[in-house]
Design a protein around this motif. Structure first.
Motif, mmCIF file in Angstrom:
data_model
loop_
_atom_site.group_PDB
_atom_site.id
_atom_site.type_symbol
_atom_site.label_atom_id
_atom_site.label_comp_id
_atom_site.label_asym_id
_atom_site.label_seq_id
_atom_site.Cartn_x
_atom_site.Cartn_y
_atom_site.Cartn_z
ATOM 1 N N LEU A 3 -5.948 5.330 3.543
ATOM 2 C CA LEU A 3 -5.068 4.707 4.510
ATOM 3 C C LEU A 3 -5.868 4.528 5.787
ATOM 4 C CD1 LEU A 3 -1.777 6.775 4.033
ATOM 5 C CD2 LEU A 3 -2.403 4.620 2.954
ATOM 6 N N GLN A 4 -5.881 3.316 6.283
ATOM 7 C CA GLN A 4 -6.683 3.002 7.464
ATOM 8 C C GLN A 4 -5.761 2.566 8.596
ATOM 9 O OE1 GLN A 4 -10.178 3.167 7.578
ATOM 10 N NE2 GLN A 4 -10.023 2.762 9.767
ATOM 11 N N ALA A 5 -5.611 3.436 9.592
ATOM 12 C CA ALA A 5 -4.774 3.125 10.741
ATOM 13 C C ALA A 5 -5.586 2.420 11.818
ATOM 14 C CB ALA A 5 -4.162 4.403 11.303
ATOM 15 N N SER A 6 -4.938 1.487 12.488
ATOM 16 C CA SER A 6 -5.590 0.758 13.570
ATOM 17 C C SER A 6 -4.544 0.260 14.547
ATOM 18 C CB SER A 6 -6.393 -0.416 13.005
ATOM 19 O OG SER A 6 -5.543 -1.334 12.340
ATOM 20 N N GLY A 7 -4.999 -0.282 15.663
ATOM 21 C CA GLY A 7 -4.088 -0.888 16.620
ATOM 22 C C GLY A 7 -3.813 -0.058 17.851
ATOM 23 N N GLY A 8 -4.329 1.154 17.892
ATOM 24 C CA GLY A 8 -4.130 1.969 19.078
ATOM 25 C C GLY A 8 -4.892 1.427 20.272
ATOM 26 N N GLY A 9 -4.638 2.020 21.416
ATOM 27 C CA GLY A 9 -5.316 1.601 22.618
ATOM 28 C C GLY A 9 -4.681 2.207 23.842
ATOM 29 N N SER A 10 -5.064 1.681 24.981
ATOM 30 C CA SER A 10 -4.532 2.145 26.254
ATOM 31 C C SER A 10 -3.632 1.074 26.851
ATOM 32 C CB SER A 10 -5.674 2.451 27.221
ATOM 33 O OG SER A 10 -6.459 3.525 26.762
ATOM 34 N N VAL A 11 -2.431 1.482 27.218
ATOM 35 C CA VAL A 11 -1.479 0.548 27.812
ATOM 36 C C VAL A 11 -0.791 1.211 28.992
ATOM 37 C CG1 VAL A 11 -1.043 -0.713 25.678
ATOM 38 C CG2 VAL A 11 0.377 1.271 26.261
ATOM 39 N N GLN A 12 -0.206 0.393 29.831
ATOM 40 C CA GLN A 12 0.565 0.904 30.950
ATOM 41 C C GLN A 12 1.978 1.230 30.512
ATOM 42 O OE1 GLN A 12 0.272 -2.053 34.067
ATOM 43 N NE2 GLN A 12 -1.671 -1.206 34.787
#
Length: 126
Positions: A3-12
């Motif tokens: 399972l390959q998770a992606s799409g995270g990041g830094s947001v306000q």
């Protein structure tokens, strides 16, 4: 199985993110799936789940009304749409699959899940 998770990041605060979890070696339409998260110094907690049948969805109270779980069987990928993010949503997010025979089961217990993604970091900060 991977399972390959992606799409995270830094947001306000107030921002949106969509997490994806692509699968290989397992067909997501034949398992129950879930999203969990783990903040620093805390235990991994249930965020959302989707039953094998696709007819049931559950959410943690803290994300209800803001997050939406979904699955694209053709792409063998699951998603977590996250809206109105706040600082308390900061964590590493994990996707997981439960190889259950029950069409309706959604477990909030990490021990039940057979497969896990590697996690993707979500940071909400101004």
């Amino acid at each position: 199985v991977q399972l390959q998770a992606s799409g995270g990041g830094s947001v306000q605060p107030g921002g949106t993110l969509r997490l994806s979890c692509s699968a290989s070696g397992v067909t997501l339409s034949s398992v129950a799936v879930g999203w969990f998260r783990q903040a620093p110094g805390k235990e991994r907690e249930f965020v959302s789940g989707l039953s094998l049948s696709g007819s049931r969805k559950e959410y943690a109270d803290s994300v209800k009304g803001r997050f939406t779980i979904s699955r694209d069987n053709a792409k063998n990928t699951m998603y977590l749409q996250m809206n109105s993010l706040n600082a308390e949503d900061t964590a590493v997010y994990y996707c997981a699959a439960d190889r259950t025979f029950s069409t309706l089961r959604i477990s909030r217990n990490t021990d039940v899940y057979n497969y896990w993604g590697q996690g993707t970091q979500v940071t909400v900060s101004s």
